[in-house]
Design a protein around this motif. Structure first.
Motif, PDB file in Angstrom:
ATOM      1  N   PHE A 172       0.791  -1.278   0.062  1.00 44.50           N
ATOM      2  CA  PHE A 172       0.007  -0.222   0.030  1.00 44.50           C
ATOM      3  C   PHE A 172       0.860   1.330  -0.041  1.00 44.50           C
ATOM      4  O   PHE A 172       1.847   1.396   0.803  1.00 44.50           O
ATOM      5  CB  PHE A 172      -0.994  -0.194   1.119  1.00 44.50           C
ATOM      6  CG  PHE A 172      -1.956   1.002   1.217  1.00 44.50           C
ATOM      7  CD1 PHE A 172      -3.056   1.227   0.554  1.00 44.50           C
ATOM      8  CD2 PHE A 172      -1.621   2.189   2.039  1.00 44.50           C
ATOM      9  CE1 PHE A 172      -3.895   2.051   0.525  1.00 44.50           C
ATOM     10  CE2 PHE A 172      -2.497   3.179   2.282  1.00 44.50           C
ATOM     11  CZ  PHE A 172      -3.834   3.246   1.455  1.00 44.50           C
ATOM     12  N   ALA A 173       0.508   2.155  -1.026  1.00 47.69           N
ATOM     13  CA  ALA A 173       1.395   3.387  -1.012  1.00 47.69           C
ATOM     14  C   ALA A 173       0.318   4.564  -1.264  1.00 47.69           C
ATOM     15  O   ALA A 173      -0.467   4.467  -2.487  1.00 47.69           O
ATOM     16  CB  ALA A 173       2.422   3.390  -1.838  1.00 47.69           C
ATOM     17  N   ALA A 174       0.262   5.422  -0.579  1.00 43.58           N
ATOM     18  CA  ALA A 174      -0.867   6.524  -0.680  1.00 43.58           C
ATOM     19  C   ALA A 174      -0.015   8.018  -0.340  1.00 43.58           C
ATOM     20  O   ALA A 174       0.707   8.226   0.558  1.00 43.58           O
ATOM     21  CB  ALA A 174      -2.109   6.400   0.009  1.00 43.58           C
ATOM     22  N   ARG A 175      -0.597   8.790  -1.206  1.00 49.98           N
ATOM     23  CA  ARG A 175      -0.109  10.201  -0.824  1.00 49.98           C
ATOM     24  C   ARG A 175      -1.508  11.166  -0.552  1.00 49.98           C
ATOM     25  O   ARG A 175      -2.405  11.187  -0.961  1.00 49.98           O
ATOM     26  CB  ARG A 175       0.458  10.798  -2.036  1.00 49.98           C
ATOM     27  CG  ARG A 175       1.139  12.456  -1.514  1.00 49.98           C
ATOM     28  CD  ARG A 175       1.892  12.946  -2.692  1.00 49.98           C
ATOM     29  NE  ARG A 175       2.994  12.380  -2.993  1.00 49.98           N
ATOM     30  CZ  ARG A 175       3.331  11.919  -4.282  1.00 49.98           C
ATOM     31  NH1 ARG A 175       2.370  11.762  -5.321  1.00 49.98           N
ATOM     32  NH2 ARG A 175       4.713  11.338  -4.428  1.00 49.98           N
ATOM     33  N   VAL A 176      -1.380  11.905   0.806  1.00 55.66           N
ATOM     34  CA  VAL A 176      -2.421  12.523   1.247  1.00 55.66           C
ATOM     35  C   VAL A 176      -2.110  13.909   1.581  1.00 55.66           C
ATOM     36  O   VAL A 176      -0.654  14.241   1.724  1.00 55.66           O
ATOM     37  CB  VAL A 176      -3.065  11.631   2.406  1.00 55.66           C
ATOM     38  CG1 VAL A 176      -3.760  10.297   2.009  1.00 55.66           C
ATOM     39  CG2 VAL A 176      -2.257  11.729   3.391  1.00 55.66           C
ATOM     40  N   SER A 177      -2.898  14.642   2.032  1.00 52.79           N
ATOM     41  CA  SER A 177      -2.483  16.075   2.673  1.00 52.79           C
ATOM     42  C   SER A 177      -3.488  16.281   3.899  1.00 52.79           C
ATOM     43  O   SER A 177      -4.431  15.882   4.119  1.00 52.79           O
ATOM     44  CB  SER A 177      -2.561  17.155   1.497  1.00 52.79           C
ATOM     45  OG  SER A 177      -2.410  18.145   1.915  1.00 52.79           O
ATOM     46  N   VAL A 178      -2.971  17.573   4.532  1.00 48.06           N
ATOM     47  CA  VAL A 178      -3.809  17.871   5.647  1.00 48.06           C
ATOM     48  C   VAL A 178      -4.001  19.352   5.718  1.00 48.06           C
ATOM     49  O   VAL A 178      -4.253  19.955   6.641  1.00 48.06           O
ATOM     50  CB  VAL A 178      -3.109  17.527   7.051  1.00 48.06           C
ATOM     51  CG1 VAL A 178      -3.186  15.964   7.499  1.00 48.06           C
ATOM     52  CG2 VAL A 178      -1.609  17.972   7.171  1.00 48.06           C
ATOM     53  N   ASP A 179      -4.314  19.881   4.633  1.00 51.43           N
ATOM     54  CA  ASP A 179      -4.251  21.298   4.254  1.00 51.43           C
ATOM     55  C   ASP A 179      -5.707  21.836   4.467  1.00 51.43           C
ATOM     56  O   ASP A 179      -6.116  22.977   4.557  1.00 51.43           O
ATOM     57  CB  ASP A 179      -3.770  21.822   2.900  1.00 51.43           C
ATOM     58  CG  ASP A 179      -4.603  21.057   1.678  1.00 51.43           C
ATOM     59  OD1 ASP A 179      -4.572  19.807   1.580  1.00 51.43           O
ATOM     60  OD2 ASP A 179      -5.385  21.652   1.061  1.00 51.43           O
ATOM     61  N   TYR A 204       4.689  -4.081   2.855  1.00 51.70           N
ATOM     62  CA  TYR A 204       5.001  -2.729   3.449  1.00 51.70           C
ATOM     63  C   TYR A 204       3.939  -1.708   3.004  1.00 51.70           C
ATOM     64  O   TYR A 204       3.434  -1.802   2.129  1.00 51.70           O
ATOM     65  CB  TYR A 204       6.438  -2.493   2.924  1.00 51.70           C
ATOM     66  CG  TYR A 204       6.859  -1.364   3.168  1.00 51.70           C
ATOM     67  CD1 TYR A 204       7.285  -0.783   4.503  1.00 51.70           C
ATOM     68  CD2 TYR A 204       7.092   0.136   2.149  1.00 51.70           C
ATOM     69  CE1 TYR A 204       7.611   0.481   4.955  1.00 51.70           C
ATOM     70  CE2 TYR A 204       7.541   1.097   2.573  1.00 51.70           C
ATOM     71  CZ  TYR A 204       7.817   1.435   3.897  1.00 51.70           C
ATOM     72  OH  TYR A 204       8.167   2.695   4.325  1.00 51.70           O
ATOM     73  N   THR A 205       3.592  -0.948   3.905  1.00 51.41           N
ATOM     74  CA  THR A 205       2.772   0.140   3.829  1.00 51.41           C
ATOM     75  C   THR A 205       3.359   1.489   4.038  1.00 51.41           C
ATOM     76  O   THR A 205       4.059   1.635   4.935  1.00 51.41           O
ATOM     77  CB  THR A 205       1.304  -0.166   4.291  1.00 51.41           C
ATOM     78  OG1 THR A 205       1.728  -0.329   5.887  1.00 51.41           O
ATOM     79  CG2 THR A 205       0.678  -1.466   4.124  1.00 51.41           C
ATOM     80  N   ILE A 206       3.116   2.590   3.185  1.00 49.35           N
ATOM     81  CA  ILE A 206       3.345   3.804   3.417  1.00 49.35           C
ATOM     82  C   ILE A 206       2.408   4.773   3.077  1.00 49.35           C
ATOM     83  O   ILE A 206       1.864   4.779   2.054  1.00 49.35           O
ATOM     84  CB  ILE A 206       4.774   4.122   2.605  1.00 49.35           C
ATOM     85  CG1 ILE A 206       5.170   5.623   2.963  1.00 49.35           C
ATOM     86  CG2 ILE A 206       4.545   3.845   0.997  1.00 49.35           C
ATOM     87  CD1 ILE A 206       6.715   5.898   2.340  1.00 49.35           C
ATOM     88  N   VAL A 207       2.256   5.897   4.009  1.00 49.21           N
ATOM     89  CA  VAL A 207       1.416   6.939   3.643  1.00 49.21           C
ATOM     90  C   VAL A 207       2.241   8.199   3.753  1.00 49.21           C
ATOM     91  O   VAL A 207       2.786   8.462   4.769  1.00 49.21           O
ATOM     92  CB  VAL A 207       0.290   6.979   4.612  1.00 49.21           C
ATOM     93  CG1 VAL A 207      -0.490   8.401   4.445  1.00 49.21           C
ATOM     94  CG2 VAL A 207      -0.297   5.707   4.755  1.00 49.21           C
ATOM     95  N   GLU A 208       2.209   8.856   2.522  1.00 47.64           N
ATOM     96  CA  GLU A 208       3.014   9.973   2.605  1.00 47.64           C
ATOM     97  C   GLU A 208       2.281  11.171   2.945  1.00 47.64           C
ATOM     98  O   GLU A 208       0.962  11.339   1.930  1.00 47.64           O
ATOM     99  CB  GLU A 208       3.800  10.306   1.030  1.00 47.64           C
ATOM    100  CG  GLU A 208       4.237  11.499   0.809  1.00 47.64           C
ATOM    101  CD  GLU A 208       4.979  11.755  -0.541  1.00 47.64           C
ATOM    102  OE1 GLU A 208       5.523  12.839  -1.031  1.00 47.64           O
ATOM    103  OE2 GLU A 208       5.005  10.597  -1.226  1.00 47.64           O
TER     104      GLU A 208
END
Length: 249
Positions: A172-179, A204-208
């Motif tokens: 799992f690989a995802a890109r998010v934001s908190v704006d 492996y999992t990563i959240v950018e």
């Protein structure tokens, strides 16, 4: 008066050391809420980085370990292999993960280690004074790129999710934001999904998380969030780049 919002138990009741307007507090809350809502807090082990979040062990109510600069994935690998039933996560910035820790990041992904990385990308070295990072945008001014990042001599920014999504061991690989509120909610969904996939043992999992750095950018918090929307998100598009649990047409 009824309570409509309260601190989640895994986020300790202590003041943050982060600069005013820094999104680390939001991201910490999302991680803690996800662990609590999934019932994982009692078995969680976090690995703190070297960088702005170096004292993350003061804020999370789960077990925490401090790792040398860039070595959080290696430390987390050892923890997960020794305690395979535990939920193990690293919390890293762009300098820690994508510069000195590039090799550890790539190889933990290609090995498919059953750990989760929360990767905070604010396109700059925050703790050490605002130097150019591997994720600094082309033309962006920093302490070590005073005329803007010149890709001819300093190379292009690294798009971590796109790169890691090509590795077989990454589940799992995802890109998010908190704006904004909508993106904060989407960020929490991604973080929870990463932990859920870890518990399934799929890889492996990563959240950018695209983030702001008002202090080193020399902006107000409001202006920094606008800069995120106008500059960072177009260069680092949000979305899920890999999800082995997604249904295929």
């Amino acid at each position: 008066m009824s309570v409509v919002f309260e601190r989640t138990p895994s986020l300790l009741d202590v003041p943050f050391h982060y600069c005013p307007g820094c999104p680390h507090g939001i991201i910490h809350r999302l991680v803690a809420e996800s662990l609590d809502e999934l019932g994982l807090a009692g078995e969680a082990v976090g690995v703190a980085p070297v960088g702005c979040a170096v004292m993350a062990y003061d804020y999370f109510g789960c077990d925490m370990i401090e790792a040398p600069h860039g070595r959080a994935p290696a430390v987390a690998t050892g923890v997960k292999r020794a305690l395979p039933d535990h939920t193990v996560f690293t919390y890293q910035g762009d300098g820690d993960l994508a510069a000195i820790g590039t090799a550890e990041t790539v190889h933990v992904g290609t090995r498919g280690e059953r750990i989760t990385t929360i990767f905070v990308n604010n396109a700059i070295y925050g703790m050490t004074g605002g130097q150019m990072a591997p994720t600094t945008l082309p033309g962006q001014v920093t302490q070590t790129s005073p005329y803007g990042r010149d890709v001819k001599t300093q190379g292009y920014p690294i798009r971590i999710c796109e790169m890691l999504s090509t590795l077989d061991g990454v589940a799992f690989a995802a890109r998010v934001s908190v704006d904004n509120v909508k993106n904060v909610r989407e960020a929490k969904k991604a973080i929870k999904k990463a932990f859920e996939i870890q518990k399934q043992g799929l890889g492996y999992t990563i959240v950018e998380v695209i983030s702001a750095c008002p202090t080193n950018w020399g902006m107000t918090p409001t202006a920094a969030l606008e800069w995120v929307r106008e500059n960072m998100i177009p260069y680092y598009p949000l979305g899920v780049y890999k999800d082995v649990t997604a249904k295929k047409d």
